[in-house]
Design a protein around this motif. Sequence first.
Motif: not given
Length: 469
Positions: A193, A223, A227, A253, A450, A454
């Motif tokens: 990210l 993921i 996060a 998230l 995110l 996901t």
Amino acid sequence: MVTTDLNYLDATEIAELIRAGRVSSVEVVQAHLDRIETVNPKTNAVVTLAEGALDAARAADEQLAAGAEVGPLHGVPVTVKDSFDTAGVATQRGSPIFAGRIPDTDATAVARLKQAGAILLAKTNLPEFSYWIESDNLLTGRTNNPWDLERSSGGSSGGESAAIAAGMSPLGLGSDLSISLRGPAADTGIVALKATHGRVPMTGVWPREPRLDWHAGPMARTIRDLALAYSLLAGPDGADGFSDVPRELDTGLGPAPDRPVRVGWLVDSGLGPVDPEVAATVQAAAETLQAAGAQVESVTIPAMERDNPLEIFTRQHVMEMKPSVREVTAGHEDQMFTYSKTLLGSPDTPIEDYVQAKEGIERLRDAFTAYFQRYDLLLLPVTTIPAHAHGLEKITLAGQTLDPFHVSSTTVPFNLTGLPALSMRFGTTHDGLPIGVQLVANWHAESTILHVATQLESMSPVRDQHPAI
């Protein structure tokens, strides 16, 4: 639990197991040290082991046994790209000029992971000064992709991506000037990210030029680990003047959207030719999101056809990077690697071209502002080609011969504009290499990325695949 299981668990699960007493931090750290000993001679991803990692693990186990309150990464080993300062552990920046350099303090991002209980395990390889698309340098050599040792794991966070992909680390830190988090992640099949510019402070990360393009961020295999790490890393530190957004803004998230997500997808629109397997993977991800209920449509962004982002970046970075490279290499010309020599030997950007590049960036920002009035997300390739052979000198696509930096034409726009972008695997080439897709959202809308990532991860055709190394 056997050691091989520990090496491919994500950081979130490892932390849960440690807190539950089902595994000790010492066992986890030792499993990863053993994996480094076995695999690193083939990949050369790790360049320095952090002394005291096992002692820190013992201390973490003792704290837990004593009933101490612990952080979300308590006892979990992490690795860090060798451009981040690490107190008491060599940070050599991929150059003999900095050989043996040991910082006194941690970079802000490193300190924040440690504050959450993480244990620094090792430093990972990079190009000289982090400035190239392959992780190779005169000091610590070349990193090999664990999926195919004859191919690159990308740059500039290629050591970090290879270490995580090969089970030497569950979680790590990289940095990104034009491709350096997302490209290596795509090349090795992990996730990364690049948050909105300034969300993660760059304090203690070198180099810093050009300041408006550099980003620091997490790399992982899931993921949910991205996060978690992002929630720990985001927020101003009182030192980085670009990190000025309130910490409480969208640091994880958050709640799921209460309406269908609006997704535009593209594989061209001024970015130049893209490998057919890469393009097909992006389309497959778009179709998967549509089947899951998202509002999906093919889009173009005309501003990227008018102001080619890669050309803008090239004009800008020659102007902004040359002074710092010239300063640090003065008197050490015999210790310069390929990229520094090429950069310093290139002609200066005329001031008129530099100003035009800056104006082009402003037009791109305006275009994306308009785009995100209509859409929540942009889906596109991470890289124009899958992991390439070592020493790439040219790319041939659609009958065109292109500069090797064309691999980053799909990532550069989001460094120039500072938009958040995520890289994740969603496909495989005919010869077994990972293919990634890139998700981009509006400024400070990391939770949107995110959430969709996901969802896409849960439907991925390549979940839980690891290199056979």
